[in-house]
Design an enzyme around this catalytic site. Sequence first.
Site, PDB file in Angstrom:
ATOM      1  N   LEU A  78       0.860  -1.170   0.000  1.00  0.00           N
ATOM      2  CA  LEU A  78       0.000   0.000   0.000  1.00  0.00           C
ATOM      3  C   LEU A  78       0.903   1.228   0.000  1.00  0.00           C
ATOM      4  O   LEU A  78       1.775   1.363   0.857  1.00  0.00           O
ATOM      5  CB  LEU A  78      -0.904  -0.004   1.240  1.00  0.00           C
ATOM      6  CG  LEU A  78      -2.140   0.889   1.249  1.00  0.00           C
ATOM      7  CD1 LEU A  78      -3.034   0.623   0.042  1.00  0.00           C
ATOM      8  CD2 LEU A  78      -2.928   0.710   2.536  1.00  0.00           C
ATOM      9  N   ASP A  79       0.742   2.107  -0.999  1.00  0.00           N
ATOM     10  CA  ASP A  79       1.606   3.275  -1.141  1.00  0.00           C
ATOM     11  C   ASP A  79       1.625   4.110   0.134  1.00  0.00           C
ATOM     12  O   ASP A  79       0.615   4.196   0.845  1.00  0.00           O
ATOM     13  CB  ASP A  79       1.124   4.162  -2.289  1.00  0.00           C
ATOM     14  CG  ASP A  79       1.350   3.531  -3.649  1.00  0.00           C
ATOM     15  OD1 ASP A  79       2.117   2.554  -3.718  1.00  0.00           O
ATOM     16  OD2 ASP A  79       0.761   4.012  -4.631  1.00  0.00           O
ATOM     17  N   PRO A  80       2.753   4.782   0.427  1.00  0.00           N
ATOM     18  CA  PRO A  80       2.804   5.671   1.590  1.00  0.00           C
ATOM     19  C   PRO A  80       1.700   6.732   1.583  1.00  0.00           C
ATOM     20  O   PRO A  80       1.209   7.122   2.651  1.00  0.00           O
ATOM     21  CB  PRO A  80       4.190   6.316   1.481  1.00  0.00           C
ATOM     22  CG  PRO A  80       5.012   5.285   0.776  1.00  0.00           C
ATOM     23  CD  PRO A  80       4.074   4.657  -0.222  1.00  0.00           C
TER      24      PRO A  80
ATOM     25  N   ALA B 106      -1.254   6.347   0.538  1.00  0.00           N
ATOM     26  CA  ALA B 106      -2.555   5.696   0.691  1.00  0.00           C
ATOM     27  C   ALA B 106      -2.759   5.302   2.154  1.00  0.00           C
ATOM     28  O   ALA B 106      -1.804   5.118   2.906  1.00  0.00           O
ATOM     29  CB  ALA B 106      -2.647   4.463  -0.198  1.00  0.00           C
TER      30      ALA B 106
END
Length: 333
Positions: free
Chosen positions: A43-45, A47
């Site tokens: 999960l992207d930073p 997000a």
Amino acid sequence: MHGWIILDKPLGLGSTQGVSAVKRCLRQGGYGKGIKVGHGGTLDPLATGVLPIAVGEATKLAGRMLDSDKVYDFTIHFGEQTSTLDAEGEVVATSDVRPTRAALEAVLPRFTGPIDQIPPAYSALKVDGERAYDLARAGEEVVLASRAVTIHSLQSSPSSLGEGDHRGSDGGGAGRTGDAPPPRPAGAVPLPEQAQGGLEEVTLTAHVSKGTYIRSLARDIALALGTVGHVTMLRRTKAGPFTLAPAISLDKLNEMGQARTLEQILLPLRAGLDDIPALALDPDQAGALRQGRVLAGIAVDDGQYFAMLGDIPVALVEALDAQVRVVRGFNLD
């Protein structure tokens, strides 16, 4: 400690940092230093939301979680496209066009079902052995091949369907000068609007297959509306079988780690396989599977099963032609 801890990942934290946080809490809580920990999907930073953390034998199922469907809420801000396709990058394209609600609703079906999409240049995909985002940050041109993904559903959030009076605007190709704006749904919250009308931003919910890039989806939706856009909010509300319901904050994680009560939030190993039926074993069958042997004459339908000896998980197995073979064995007593 074998099972799942579901983090509600905060903004700015990377997935590996989430894993490190759980490891630290396990260590501080006296649960032991050798416990394996992994995450079930990056999960992207930038997000937030559901980040499944596998603990102990559950790490053997983390790879399966990568193949699972996900559900996201995301906001597209229209008028600016960035290098990263989110709020972190530099603006690389602008447009004065703002789409109407009608135009948005008309275009969403085009992005539902099997589609091809080109991943963002700023992604973890590898190009000639190098991460795409490393090449992009170094100023190199990154060209990624399109990939087939599936958008199972895509819809507007009811609270994000507000729009302005778009008289005098082409509304991204929908509506004509002098048209009255369609009525807002009851309870809808108006979004920021430009003077000429149309949506400045919209929040959507997407149920997607593995490998789908929401930032690419947002880019392509904006382009289809005759404008450009980027993601300003991204929240994962479901990953495989896991939702936000059991998810805890980092503060709560730390609190429970210090209190040595992490067992209270640990979901069982089985929780990661709630879509797979259980297969009850007797002690002899369980022993055979643990030795890697094949069970013959098992009267079950073909497919995968979660083999159990009472309440103890033994293995993830595959049944074919009345024979049962181990896919993933678990070392549990």
